[in-house]
Design an enzyme around this catalytic site. Structure first.
Site, PDB file in Angstrom:
ATOM      1  N   GLU A  26       0.811  -1.219   0.000  1.00  0.00           N
ATOM      2  CA  GLU A  26       0.000   0.000   0.000  1.00  0.00           C
ATOM      3  C   GLU A  26       0.842   1.265   0.000  1.00  0.00           C
ATOM      4  O   GLU A  26       0.602   2.189  -0.780  1.00  0.00           O
ATOM      5  CB  GLU A  26      -0.926   0.010   1.219  1.00  0.00           C
ATOM      6  CG  GLU A  26      -2.067  -0.980   1.132  1.00  0.00           C
ATOM      7  CD  GLU A  26      -3.053  -0.780   2.275  1.00  0.00           C
ATOM      8  OE1 GLU A  26      -3.421   0.384   2.566  1.00  0.00           O
ATOM      9  OE2 GLU A  26      -3.446  -1.782   2.896  1.00  0.00           O
ATOM     10  N   ASP A  38      -3.630  -0.297  10.661  1.00  0.00           N
ATOM     11  CA  ASP A  38      -4.724  -1.100  10.114  1.00  0.00           C
ATOM     12  C   ASP A  38      -4.253  -2.473   9.663  1.00  0.00           C
ATOM     13  O   ASP A  38      -4.937  -3.486   9.861  1.00  0.00           O
ATOM     14  CB  ASP A  38      -5.378  -0.375   8.932  1.00  0.00           C
ATOM     15  CG  ASP A  38      -6.134   0.873   9.358  1.00  0.00           C
ATOM     16  OD1 ASP A  38      -6.289   1.083  10.578  1.00  0.00           O
ATOM     17  OD2 ASP A  38      -6.558   1.626   8.473  1.00  0.00           O
TER      18      ASP A  38
END
Length: 220
Positions: A26, A38
């Site tokens: 990411e 997360d």
């Protein structure tokens, strides 16, 4: 997706491996701004106190009693504001304030770290009401990190909820829209829910998962 590909390829990845790969994909490969909490929360599941150190991340599982988990699930509300947001500009603003030494942003960041420790203690000791109040304080400190974190609808929802039985609440993620989470007084949760529904927010129940990423092979 990483867990699925690892299963298909016969790779034995630890939750740390999965989280670190997800973070690299990411943040580095796709260049999406953001943090890493997360990825670790999803990979490990359950209640954890996560330490983000310069060279490594350490996930410390918390022994939260079943009755505390049930009380949290009963007393909490997840409210969707109706607006999605692109968090890039919010994260960049927070980063800029941190890098330039903005006093208010740094104060909010340090306070949130201290509050995380207090919230850990509240959870382990089963103090759900105390946890709710600390959640509200965390929101007050988070707002110091950027003017873009909150919106009029978020401010109104928090003010309304606190006025009719919520002990504390805050926006999830980077802010600017998305979801709000509230911890309510046991007897007043339904009142808070009704007020938020009348504002036009969409409510969801909360269920906590004790397991992180799980994959399996189907039988053919």
């Amino acid at each position: 997706m990483i867990g699925l590909v690892a299963q298909h390829c016969g790779l034995d990845l630890t939750p740390y491996d999965v989280a670190e790969l997800a973070y690299r994909l990411e943040r580095e490969d796709l260049a999406i701004p953001g943090g890493s909490q997360d990825q670790y929360a999803a990979a490990f599941g359950g209640f954890n106190y996560i330490e983000f150190q310069p060279e490594q991340v350490v996930v410390n599982p918390l022994r939260v009693r079943d009755d505390t988990v049930h009380e949290l699930e009963h007393n909490m509300l997840l409210a969707f504001t109706g607006n999605t947001r692109v968090s890039d500009h919010i994260i960049e603003d927070q980063r800029s304030r941190y890098e330039t030494g903005n006093a208010e942003a740094l104060e909010g960041l340090r306070a949130q770290k201290e509050l995380a420790e207090q919230m850990k203690v509240a959870l382990v000791r089963g103090d759900v009401d105390g946890f709710g109040r600390l959640l509200g304080e965390a929101w007050s400190q988070k707002r110091k990190m950027s003017d873009r974190i909150t919106t009029p609808i978020i401010d109104k929802a928090v003010e309304t909820a606190l006025g009719c039985g919520a002990l504390g609440g805050k926006v999830t993620g980077a802010g600017g829209g998305g979801h709000l989470v509230f911890v309510c007084e046991f007897e007043r949760r339904h009142v808070v829910a009704q007020q938020l529904l009348e504002m036009g927010l969409t409510l969801s129940e909360i269920t906590f998962s004790q397991h992180g990423v799980t994959t399996w092979r189907g039988q053919h």
